[in-house]
Design a protein around this motif. Structure first.
Motif, PDB file in Angstrom:
ATOM      1  N   PRO A 139       0.901  -1.342  -0.396  1.00  0.00           N
ATOM      2  CA  PRO A 139      -0.188  -0.301  -0.093  1.00  0.00           C
ATOM      3  C   PRO A 139       0.811   0.957  -0.002  1.00  0.00           C
ATOM      4  O   PRO A 139      -0.047   2.050  -0.315  1.00  0.00           O
ATOM      5  N   CYS A 140       2.289   1.312   0.282  1.00  0.00           N
ATOM      6  CA  CYS A 140       2.439   2.115   0.787  1.00  0.00           C
ATOM      7  C   CYS A 140       4.414   2.566  -0.399  1.00  0.00           C
ATOM      8  O   CYS A 140       5.167   3.315  -0.357  1.00  0.00           O
ATOM      9  N   LEU A 141       4.026   0.864  -0.726  1.00  0.00           N
ATOM     10  CA  LEU A 141       5.283   1.524  -1.739  1.00  0.00           C
ATOM     11  C   LEU A 141       5.328   2.437  -2.487  1.00  0.00           C
ATOM     12  O   LEU A 141       6.533   2.615  -3.412  1.00  0.00           O
ATOM     13  N   HIS A 142       4.410   3.005  -3.355  1.00  0.00           N
ATOM     14  CA  HIS A 142       4.113   4.144  -4.602  1.00  0.00           C
ATOM     15  C   HIS A 142       4.799   5.321  -4.463  1.00  0.00           C
ATOM     16  O   HIS A 142       5.503   5.938  -4.958  1.00  0.00           O
ATOM     17  N   SER A 143       4.706   5.728  -2.521  1.00  0.00           N
ATOM     18  CA  SER A 143       4.929   6.669  -2.263  1.00  0.00           C
ATOM     19  C   SER A 143       6.528   6.517  -1.549  1.00  0.00           C
ATOM     20  O   SER A 143       7.130   7.675  -1.356  1.00  0.00           O
ATOM     21  N   ILE A 144       7.675   5.359  -1.863  1.00  0.00           N
ATOM     22  CA  ILE A 144       8.612   5.742  -1.232  1.00  0.00           C
ATOM     23  C   ILE A 144       9.391   4.566  -2.355  1.00  0.00           C
ATOM     24  O   ILE A 144      10.549   4.995  -1.973  1.00  0.00           O
ATOM     25  N   VAL A 145       9.219   4.386  -3.897  1.00  0.00           N
ATOM     26  CA  VAL A 145      10.217   4.498  -5.057  1.00  0.00           C
ATOM     27  C   VAL A 145       9.917   5.002  -5.206  1.00  0.00           C
ATOM     28  O   VAL A 145       9.168   5.653  -5.577  1.00  0.00           O
ATOM     29  N   PHE A 169       7.148  -3.412 -10.038  1.00  0.00           N
ATOM     30  CA  PHE A 169       6.800  -4.074  -8.577  1.00  0.00           C
ATOM     31  C   PHE A 169       5.987  -2.381  -7.757  1.00  0.00           C
ATOM     32  O   PHE A 169       6.009  -3.285  -7.191  1.00  0.00           O
ATOM     33  N   ILE A 170       5.087  -1.971  -8.728  1.00  0.00           N
ATOM     34  CA  ILE A 170       4.857  -1.146  -8.204  1.00  0.00           C
ATOM     35  C   ILE A 170       3.552  -1.579  -8.673  1.00  0.00           C
ATOM     36  O   ILE A 170       3.322  -1.288 -10.396  1.00  0.00           O
ATOM     37  N   GLU A 171       2.460  -1.298  -8.737  1.00  0.00           N
ATOM     38  CA  GLU A 171       0.919  -1.110  -9.346  1.00  0.00           C
ATOM     39  C   GLU A 171       0.104   0.472  -9.956  1.00  0.00           C
ATOM     40  O   GLU A 171       1.239   0.512  -9.887  1.00  0.00           O
ATOM     41  N   GLY A 172       0.114  -0.721 -10.929  1.00  0.00           N
ATOM     42  CA  GLY A 172       0.099   0.701 -12.593  1.00  0.00           C
ATOM     43  C   GLY A 172       1.894   0.979 -13.056  1.00  0.00           C
ATOM     44  O   GLY A 172       0.990   1.508 -14.231  1.00  0.00           O
ATOM     45  N   ARG A 173       2.656   0.252 -12.118  1.00  0.00           N
ATOM     46  CA  ARG A 173       3.865   0.981 -13.441  1.00  0.00           C
ATOM     47  C   ARG A 173       4.151  -0.624 -14.160  1.00  0.00           C
ATOM     48  O   ARG A 173       4.254  -1.451 -14.024  1.00  0.00           O
ATOM     49  N   LEU A 174       4.879  -0.534 -15.151  1.00  0.00           N
ATOM     50  CA  LEU A 174       4.872  -1.436 -16.010  1.00  0.00           C
ATOM     51  C   LEU A 174       7.099  -1.635 -16.509  1.00  0.00           C
ATOM     52  O   LEU A 174       6.973  -0.240 -16.655  1.00  0.00           O
TER      53      LEU A 174
END
Length: 526
Positions: free
Chosen positions: A181-187, A194-199
């Motif tokens: 849930p918080c990976l998108h804000s720290i990566v 590895f992040i939902e929505g990124r390819l």
């Protein structure tokens, strides 16, 4: 290998039940000891098989026919005979090879930017509400080295695959799910996986656009930098053996030589491939994407030698052959003639006999592509599938799924407008022209969701849900060409100004507008 033996499962179960009162690591050690004891007898059998294997290899070596030569080369590449050390000297003893491998991984896992080595083992934080550090051996891992090339010489030509134990995999999965849930804000936004929505293709798209910009840069002076900075920020080491540098046409020769000497890299005109994607697509698209035809043909020929039923062939086509070009269809519009050629080969494989592919084709490929309920077999129409994959990229840009990619493409191709109202442009890359080719499908399925109406042009954007293309059918008056949807609302209220709407639009447009609900809160259009 051991799990294929019938006795292995029983030994694991017995040792696990025997150590029921022990902690996790003691159970694993007990299981290890039992397997090692049982495996002693297995090793004797392995030595016998190994001796037979070497004899068989020697027989293949002495043969001069094509099959013997092929089998010999396959068997020969399953072992490391030697490696070059850091100084380029060839080492072939077991101790020397082990030393090269150990030093290679030690250099990778050390932090070069600070000069301090990383800890010998990773210490995890607490994984439960109570105190409970993980045992130090739980993350012990075996590394399997897989060669990338046929003629192995250097350590960098080996790809390490980590063979973690089951408990480590379970713990890693739990930690990943908790962090999700918080990976998108720290990566970093520069990390595309590895992040939902990124390819994975996002990085390839950015690299392609950078290459296109460099090639089209004919004037001005451009500096080259960022390598050292990225190394410090990421903590990773740049592999200069794999690195190449490309310069814009306006770069001076002496500057090119100086940069190459400082970085220790080679200059290239065509950057080859990145993440499997070609970085340069010229006029001859068939030549650039010819490898797709070769890969599909190799698959079909391998299956053609087997006695397969029509249902088995159809399953292989759907699950394997048609999947091969999918990755490249995410970013590139494959030429029509190549799609048709691939479909002819697949159709010949489906109806043909043996490796020749000869036989009566009982149904045309276009009919096979129809859904089953419409009389077809549900196989892909490659051209339409390609356009659908590209339309997905357009949809992601429209919704800014990846902010970095969206910002780059908008700054380069449509800084003053939106995606639905832009054009390819003069110096557009082939990826952008490919996305533009699918924009018709994006426009047909896209509708603006009205909030406060400030960001939606009445005439130039699709905001009418029930109309075929989302655009108004009423004739536009020149002096009203700039108005936005908020001008059709009563000032200070969240309702339509029906008097104004009836004066401007046709009656059927008026009815469609009246059906659009307006939110009570002040939200932006989306």
């Amino acid at each position: 290998m051991w799990v294929q033996e019938k006795e292995c499962r029983g030994i694991i179960q017995e040792s696990w039940h025997e150590g029921a009162s022990r902690d996790l690591m003691d159970k694993l050690l007990l299981c290890y000891a039992r397997l090692e004891e049982w495996g002693g007898g297995m090793l004797k059998e392995m030595r016998v098989k190994l001796s037979e294997h070497r004899k068989e290899l020697q027989r293949y070596r002495s043969r001069r026919d094509a099959d013997g030569f092929r089998r010999y080369n396959e068997e020969k590449h399953n072992s490391i005979k030697g490696l070059q050390d850091e100084n380029g000297e060839w080492k072939d003893t077991e101790d020397e090879v082990q030393g090269i491998i150990s030093r290679y991984f030690y250099d990778i896992l050390s932090t070069r930017t600070t000069g301090e080595s990383m800890p010998d083992r990773i210490k995890f934080a607490r994984i439960s509400e109570e105190q409970g550090d993980l045992p130090e051996d739980v993350n012990r891992t075996l590394a399997c080295l897989i060669p990338k090339v046929k003629q192995l010489k250097r350590m960098v030509e080996l790809r390490p695959i980590s063979l973690c134990n089951v408990m480590m995999r379970i713990i890693s999965k739990i930690m990943a799910n908790r962090l999700k849930p918080c990976l998108h804000s720290i990566v970093s936004e520069k990390q595309s996986t590895f992040i939902e929505g990124r390819l994975l293709t996002d990085n390839a798209l950015i690299a392609f656009e950078i290459n296109n910009y460099i090639k089209s840069k004919m004037q001005g002076r451009e500096g080259v930098g960022g390598l050292k900075k990225s190394e410090k920020l990421s903590g990773q080491v740049i592999n200069y053996d794999k690195s190449e540098v490309i310069f814009s046409p306006n770069t001076r020769t002496e500057d090119r030589v100086l940069i190459c000497e400082c970085l220790g890299v080679k200059q290239t005109v065509k950057p080859g491939k990145y993440l499997g994607m070609p970085m340069c697509v010229g006029r001859n698209k068939t030549e650039v994407f010819g490898f797709l035809k070769d890969r599909v043909q190799a698959k079909l020929q391998g299956w053609g030698n087997k006695d397969l039923s029509k249902q088995e062939k159809l399953t292989l086509l759907k699950t394997a052959a048609q999947v091969i070009p999918s990755f490249w269809m995410n970013l590139f519009l494959i030429p029509v003639n190549m799609c048709e050629e691939l479909e002819r080969k697949m159709n010949a494989f489906l109806w043909g006999r043996g490796s020749t592919g000869k036989g009566v084709k009982w149904m045309a490929w276009k009919k096979l592509c129809r859904p089953k309920e419409c009389g077809g077999l549900g196989v892909r129409d490659l051209r339409n599938f390609n356009l659908a994959m590209l339309a997905k990229q357009g949809w992601r840009l429209l919704n800014e799924t990846n902010p970095l990619v969206s910002a780059i493409m908008k700054a380069k191709y449509y800084p003053q407008t939106d995606l639905l109202n832009t054009e390819a442009g003069a110096n557009a890359s082939y990826i952008w022209r490919s996305i533009m080719a699918s924009l018709r499908a994006v426009k047909a399925g896209t509708r603006r969701k009205i909030g406060n109406g400030i960001d939606t042009n009445v005439w130039k954007m699709p905001w009418i849900p029930r109309l075929e293309d989302g655009y108004l059918t009423s004739a536009m008056q020149n002096y009203l060409g700039h108005i936005t949807v908020n001008n059709l609302m009563v000032t200070g209220e969240k309702r339509w100004d029906l008097t104004m709407i009836k004066d401007i639009f046709y009656s059927h447009d008026v009815e469609e507008i009246k059906r659009i609900p307006l939110p009570l809160s002040d939200t932006r259009d989306s």
